[in-house]
Scaffold this motif. Sequence first.
Motif, mmCIF file in Angstrom:
data_model
loop_
_atom_site.group_PDB
_atom_site.id
_atom_site.type_symbol
_atom_site.label_atom_id
_atom_site.label_comp_id
_atom_site.label_asym_id
_atom_site.label_seq_id
_atom_site.Cartn_x
_atom_site.Cartn_y
_atom_site.Cartn_z
ATOM 1 N N PRO A 180 1.159 43.376 48.678
ATOM 2 C CA PRO A 180 1.670 42.158 49.319
ATOM 3 C C PRO A 180 3.196 42.113 49.430
ATOM 4 C CG PRO A 180 0.917 41.676 47.096
ATOM 5 C CD PRO A 180 0.594 43.114 47.350
ATOM 6 N N THR A 181 3.909 42.810 48.557
ATOM 7 C CA THR A 181 5.373 42.692 48.592
ATOM 8 C C THR A 181 6.037 44.067 48.528
ATOM 9 O OG1 THR A 181 5.536 42.610 46.183
ATOM 10 C CG2 THR A 181 5.348 40.480 47.324
ATOM 11 N N ARG A 182 7.264 44.078 49.030
ATOM 12 C CA ARG A 182 8.077 45.296 49.015
ATOM 13 C C ARG A 182 8.283 45.790 47.573
ATOM 14 N NH1 ARG A 182 11.819 48.009 51.833
ATOM 15 N NH2 ARG A 182 13.609 48.730 50.668
ATOM 16 N N GLU A 183 8.526 44.836 46.662
ATOM 17 C CA GLU A 183 8.818 45.197 45.269
ATOM 18 C C GLU A 183 7.634 45.915 44.630
ATOM 19 O OE1 GLU A 183 9.433 42.167 46.651
ATOM 20 O OE2 GLU A 183 11.570 42.659 46.818
ATOM 21 N N LEU A 184 6.457 45.350 44.825
ATOM 22 C CA LEU A 184 5.268 46.005 44.264
ATOM 23 C C LEU A 184 5.068 47.371 44.931
ATOM 24 C CD1 LEU A 184 2.817 45.962 42.401
ATOM 25 C CD2 LEU A 184 1.539 44.778 44.179
ATOM 26 N N GLY A 185 5.327 47.416 46.239
ATOM 27 C CA GLY A 185 5.202 48.678 46.967
ATOM 28 C C GLY A 185 6.114 49.747 46.390
ATOM 29 N N MET A 186 7.334 49.354 46.040
ATOM 30 C CA MET A 186 8.277 50.322 45.477
ATOM 31 C C MET A 186 7.791 50.822 44.118
ATOM 32 S SD MET A 186 11.721 48.656 47.055
ATOM 33 C CE MET A 186 12.670 48.763 45.653
ATOM 34 N N GLN A 187 7.252 49.929 43.340
ATOM 35 C CA GLN A 187 6.738 50.330 42.008
ATOM 36 C C GLN A 187 5.577 51.317 42.138
ATOM 37 O OE1 GLN A 187 5.445 47.148 39.372
ATOM 38 N NE2 GLN A 187 7.136 45.886 40.064
ATOM 39 N N VAL A 188 4.644 50.984 43.040
ATOM 40 C CA VAL A 188 3.463 51.841 43.203
ATOM 41 C C VAL A 188 3.895 53.210 43.735
ATOM 42 C CG1 VAL A 188 1.287 52.112 44.476
ATOM 43 C CG2 VAL A 188 1.904 49.888 43.543
ATOM 44 N N THR A 189 4.831 53.213 44.700
ATOM 45 C CA THR A 189 5.311 54.477 45.270
ATOM 46 C C THR A 189 5.952 55.334 44.184
ATOM 47 O OG1 THR A 189 5.769 53.278 47.301
ATOM 48 C CG2 THR A 189 6.784 55.444 47.100
ATOM 49 N N LYS A 190 6.709 54.676 43.316
ATOM 50 C CA LYS A 190 7.394 55.416 42.248
ATOM 51 C C LYS A 190 6.370 56.117 41.332
ATOM 52 C CE LYS A 190 10.705 54.434 38.655
ATOM 53 N NZ LYS A 190 11.297 53.327 37.912
ATOM 54 N N VAL A 191 5.340 55.395 40.952
ATOM 55 C CA VAL A 191 4.326 56.002 40.069
ATOM 56 C C VAL A 191 3.584 57.115 40.811
ATOM 57 C CG1 VAL A 191 2.308 55.557 38.610
ATOM 58 C CG2 VAL A 191 4.034 53.791 38.865
ATOM 59 N N ALA A 192 3.240 56.851 42.081
ATOM 60 C CA ALA A 192 2.500 57.867 42.860
ATOM 61 C C ALA A 192 3.349 59.128 43.012
ATOM 62 C CB ALA A 192 2.116 57.301 44.218
ATOM 63 N N ARG A 193 4.639 58.961 43.310
ATOM 64 C CA ARG A 193 5.502 60.143 43.480
ATOM 65 C C ARG A 193 5.701 60.877 42.176
ATOM 66 N NH1 ARG A 193 9.745 57.451 47.653
ATOM 67 N NH2 ARG A 193 8.540 57.873 49.523
ATOM 68 N N MET A 194 5.788 60.124 41.102
ATOM 69 C CA MET A 194 5.964 60.751 39.785
ATOM 70 C C MET A 194 4.740 61.628 39.472
ATOM 71 S SD MET A 194 4.809 60.166 36.439
ATOM 72 C CE MET A 194 4.281 58.462 36.337
ATOM 73 N N LEU A 195 3.556 61.121 39.772
ATOM 74 C CA LEU A 195 2.348 61.904 39.496
ATOM 75 C C LEU A 195 2.198 63.059 40.484
ATOM 76 C CD1 LEU A 195 -0.225 59.034 38.783
ATOM 77 C CD2 LEU A 195 0.913 60.494 37.106
ATOM 78 N N ALA A 196 2.646 62.842 41.717
ATOM 79 C CA ALA A 196 2.414 63.835 42.777
ATOM 80 C C ALA A 196 3.421 64.970 42.763
ATOM 81 C CB ALA A 196 2.456 63.145 44.136
ATOM 82 N N ALA A 197 4.500 64.837 42.006
ATOM 83 C CA ALA A 197 5.549 65.863 42.031
ATOM 84 C C ALA A 197 4.939 67.234 41.798
ATOM 85 C CB ALA A 197 6.592 65.557 40.968
ATOM 86 N N LYS A 198 5.334 68.186 42.645
ATOM 87 C CA LYS A 198 4.698 69.510 42.594
ATOM 88 C C LYS A 198 5.186 70.302 41.388
ATOM 89 C CE LYS A 198 4.561 73.503 45.538
ATOM 90 N NZ LYS A 198 4.973 73.997 46.841
ATOM 91 N N PRO A 199 4.276 70.791 40.550
ATOM 92 C CA PRO A 199 4.719 71.588 39.408
ATOM 93 C C PRO A 199 5.163 72.976 39.867
ATOM 94 C CG PRO A 199 2.333 71.398 39.431
ATOM 95 C CD PRO A 199 2.832 70.639 40.610
ATOM 96 N N LEU A 200 6.083 73.581 39.126
ATOM 97 C CA LEU A 200 6.649 74.877 39.516
ATOM 98 C C LEU A 200 5.569 75.941 39.713
ATOM 99 C CD1 LEU A 200 9.755 74.959 37.187
ATOM 100 C CD2 LEU A 200 9.692 74.626 39.679
ATOM 101 N N GLU A 201 4.549 75.912 38.841
ATOM 102 C CA GLU A 201 3.558 76.995 38.876
ATOM 103 C C GLU A 201 2.676 76.961 40.129
ATOM 104 O OE1 GLU A 201 3.448 74.577 36.523
ATOM 105 O OE2 GLU A 201 1.403 73.782 36.397
ATOM 106 N N LEU A 202 2.765 75.891 40.926
ATOM 107 C CA LEU A 202 1.880 75.824 42.099
ATOM 108 C C LEU A 202 2.286 76.790 43.218
ATOM 109 C CD1 LEU A 202 0.514 72.295 42.983
ATOM 110 C CD2 LEU A 202 -0.650 74.276 42.079
ATOM 111 N N GLY A 203 3.501 77.230 43.241
ATOM 112 C CA GLY A 203 3.903 78.231 44.239
ATOM 113 C C GLY A 203 4.272 77.610 45.573
#
Length: 326
Positions: A155-178
């Motif tokens: 519903p809000t930009r603020e919540l959107g930013m929080q969710v994006t931050k967590v999603a990006r943190m989890l999605a960050a590509k680990p080095l071993e993936l190539g």
Amino acid sequence: MAFLSLTQLLSPSWVLPEKPIPPRMLFSPQNPNPRLSFSINCTSLLLTSTSHFRPSQAAPNSSSVTTTTEIGDGASTLREICEGHVPEHILRRVEEVGYVVPTDVQRQALPVLFSGRDCILHAQTGSGKTLTYLLLVFSVINTQRSAVQALIVVPTRELGMQVTKVARMLAAKPLELGLEQKSCSVMALLDGGMLRRHKSWLKAEPPTIVVATMGSLCQMLERRTFKLESMQVLVVDEVDFMFNSSKEVSSLRKLLTSYSSSDNRQTVFASASIPQHRRFLYDCIQQKWTKSDVVHVHVNPIEPMPSCLHHRFVAYILTLGRRDFQ
Ligand SMILES: Nc1ncnc2c1ncn2[C@@H]1O[C@H](COP(=O)(O)OP(=O)(O)OP(=O)(O)O)[C@@H](O)[C@H]1O
């Protein structure tokens, strides 16, 4: 103030009342504080399967039956629950961040979500709903495909930013993936953002996950910049807030039934507060916002906060010298 059911809210004839109704009150105006009514006496979790749901107030002629199943606490780790569904590198990230023991809503909802069922995550603020639906998203998406596969509406930009931050943190590509392995990209399509830039991004290389506010999302959908044909998971977070204005309501309705179909996606509604949840479930099925076997995961603890979460407060003491008064 007139009482408006969810069906009435979404009917074409719905008109906003003169005084805006606080969003948390929309489902139950009789209750001055809907959140309070949930903290009363339920320690066990209720997982209400609505495949045979009889909406008691909403449709008295309905012939189906409500079944309520109590689910015990199987003491599992998040890894045990997610293994085989969520990619290993995401699970490692989850553990690195310190998410080892699942919260109640995670323990109850994740097996349901991994089974492919639509779900209403109904649990208090801070209970871990965001991580719950993000783990589902990571279990479903294929990062090798260039297409929007998960949409999270907030519903809000603020919540959107929080969710994006967590999603990006989890999605960050680990080095071993190539280098040849594509990483998962997360786009924040939020009100007040650079929509023109996002438009080019969406066309050039669609992100895997989009976190969007309704206003920005609708602009993109109306201009056909953004299509939902590959969307596998749709999450509507803080769903009760979405009923704040008639515009949001009509956009949400379009999103759920015109721009995409509940048959072709897994739908998750998350909210801390759904005062008339039985009615909401009924509407989900009747209006085809979800499939008919949608599951309502309702975590309703006595404790005001999950025991694994800790709040800390810092008190500042101001010492004022004589000069400050002159
Ligand atoms: N399994 C877990 N173990 C430890 N901390 C967790 C776990 N799951 C989530 N958290 C943390 O708990 C906090 C609240 O989680 P989250 O934001 O997902 O709650 P929420 O239910 O989505 O809240 P809201 O209703 O406000 O959106 C966050 O700081 C998150 O990092």
